[in-house]
Scaffold this motif. Structure first.
Motif: not given
Length: 466
Positions: A186-191, A255-260, A262-273
């Motif tokens: 798991v990555e600490g964050i997806s950036l 997005r793909a990493t977080y959705f899988a 494989k990441s504990a955090m991700v910076v993305w817009s509200s369109f991810l909701l």
């Protein structure tokens, strides 16, 4: 004249072939004062259809006919200048992002008096003050603000709880979590790290603003060499190189990493909701737990709206506002009535098209001060499936999302340096984007078009939207 007509006809055909406009022809509504032409950057088919439904009601109530033209955001500048040269500007342009408002104003193509009158008629006190501030240039109201989206930090609540970590609301908490959870596949964050993607600029600006880093000062002097900015660059660089996936990371890969899972955090817009809740078939969560439960990830995700760095005076966040602009050649009275209708009778239906990326900036009316806020809180979100926002996310978060517009900052614009002639620093730093991530060019979603138009204006992009 015959030759000119033939040339213009050919140009129109080329535009249609390129898919830049969803309709074409003489953009002038002629001399009829009760007929106007409206360009809308919400040019996805389902959003155009929703807009047509609103316009049908408007025409029935006012007698004003409206010709609606869907415009592709990346082509707006080119199309506007061509229309201006031909003397065929539309009366109104909708869903215009901040940078585009400034550009239209610098080219002398707006009628700020009409926008100002519309705000006065609707009641300036019914709007979010920051929304009015960001859509003004000095004392000129460039547009009537309509809605916005913001950049967010998403994190795995279950992983944070298991490790005894606090919510990642500060630089220190983010770094601690990224370091602690960067293990076991798991990555600490997806950036985002792709230098060619506006989403990267949006993501960095979001965290830089949190530390009080500004591109320029109120006098227009570039301040990227300030201590807050140097610390922000160092912070982002450390997160990307130590705790994020190797290789170039984009709006899609983060997005793909977080959705899988494989990441504990991700910076993305509200369109991810909505995607996070499994409501968009071409962007479904793919984690192991998500296979049996599409909404598992949304229930186990926390959302931080504004972040604060050690040099930041208060929490801040990046975002995008869009609004309705009235052009200099517009039929002023009919255009004003139309804009006021879109911010009043047609407002709930307009922001309901994509509530996850259309936060209301008008709270309500004088008679019902919170009417639009309350309607948005209960709005449905999703693309291939729809569910109420309130059924997916807790009430405190919904309130924080909506109120995020008040914390929104934008390099240069917040400091009154957004106007052309004062944007050289922004261009030099590559900070002219307004796209939504996930939306067009990194969008953030206007859709689903390139990179999601959402990030475009959205981490977003045309700056950006995701």
């Amino acid at each position: 004249m015959a030759r000119l007509t033939k040339v213009l006809g050919t140009l129109c055909a080329l535009v249609l072939a390129a898919g830049l406009l969803t309709s074409c022809g003489d953009e002038s509504a002629g001399g009829n004062p009760r007929s106007i032409t409206v360009w809308s950057l919400e040019n996805v088919s389902d959003r155009l259809e929703t807009t047509r439904q609103i316009l049908k009601k408007f025409t029935a109530e006012t007698g004003i006919e409206v010709k609606l033209v869907g415009v592709d955001e990346p082509q707006l500048s080119q199309l506007v200048m061509s229309a201006a040269a031909a003397g065929k500007l539309p009366d109104v342009i909708g869903a215009v992002p901040l940078a585009a408002m400034q550009q239209l104003s610098s080219n002398g193509l707006l009628n700020p008096d009409v926008a100002n009158q519309a705000v006065e008629d609707l009641g300036s006190s019914t709007f979010n003050p920051r929304a009015l501030e960001l859509t003004r240039d000095g004392g000129r109201q460039l547009a009537v603000p309509s809605d916005g989206w913001t950049q967010l930090l998403y994190y795995r609540k279950d992983l944070f709880a298991a490790a005894g970590l606090p919510a990642p609301t500060t630089y220190a908490a983010i770094e601690q979590a990224a370091r602690t959870l960067n293990k076991g596949g798991v990555e600490g964050i997806s950036l985002a790290t792709d230098p060619a993607d506006p989403f990267t600029q949006q993501s960095f600006e979001h965290l830089a603003l949190a530390n009080g880093c500004q591109l320029v000062d109120p006098q227009g002097k570039v301040t990227l060499d300030s201590r807050p900015c140097k610390d922000a660059f160092r912070f982002y660089g450390d997160l990307a190189t130590k705790y994020s996936a190797s290789g170039t990371q984009t709006v899609d890969s983060t997005r793909a990493t977080y959705f899988a899972g494989k990441s504990a955090m991700v910076v993305w817009s509200s369109f991810l909701l909505d995607e996070l809740a499994g409501l968009r078939d071409d962007a479904l969560p793919s984690c192991e737990q998500c296979k049996a439960d599409k909404q598992w990830l949304s229930r186990n995700t926390g959302v931080v709206t504004a972040v604060q760095g050690p040099d930041g005076k208060q929490p801040a966040q990046f975002g995008e506002l869009t609004g309705w602009t009235v052009t200099k050649t517009a039929k002023a009275d009919a255009s004003r009535q139309f804009v006021e209708y879109m911010l009043n009778e047609g407002y709930n239906q307009w922001i309901g098209m994509a509530a996850e990326g259309k936060f209301p900036v008008r709270h309500g009316t004088a008679a019902e001060p919170e009417a639009f806020d309350q309607a948005w809180d209960k709005a449905d979100i999703g693309v291939d499936a729809r569910k109420p926002l309130a059924a997916l996310y807790p009430a405190p978060l919904i309130t924080d999302l909506r109120e995020g517009v008040g914390k929104m900052q934008r390099w240069g614009i917040t400091e009154g340096q957004g106007s052309p002639g004062r944007r050289d620093a922004r261009r030099a730093a590559g900070a002219e984007g307004d796209q939504r991530p996930g939306e067009r060019a990194g969008d953030g979603r206007r859709g689903r078009e390139t990179g999601d138009r959402r990030h475009r204006r959205d981490p977003g992009h045309v700056g950006v939207r995701a």
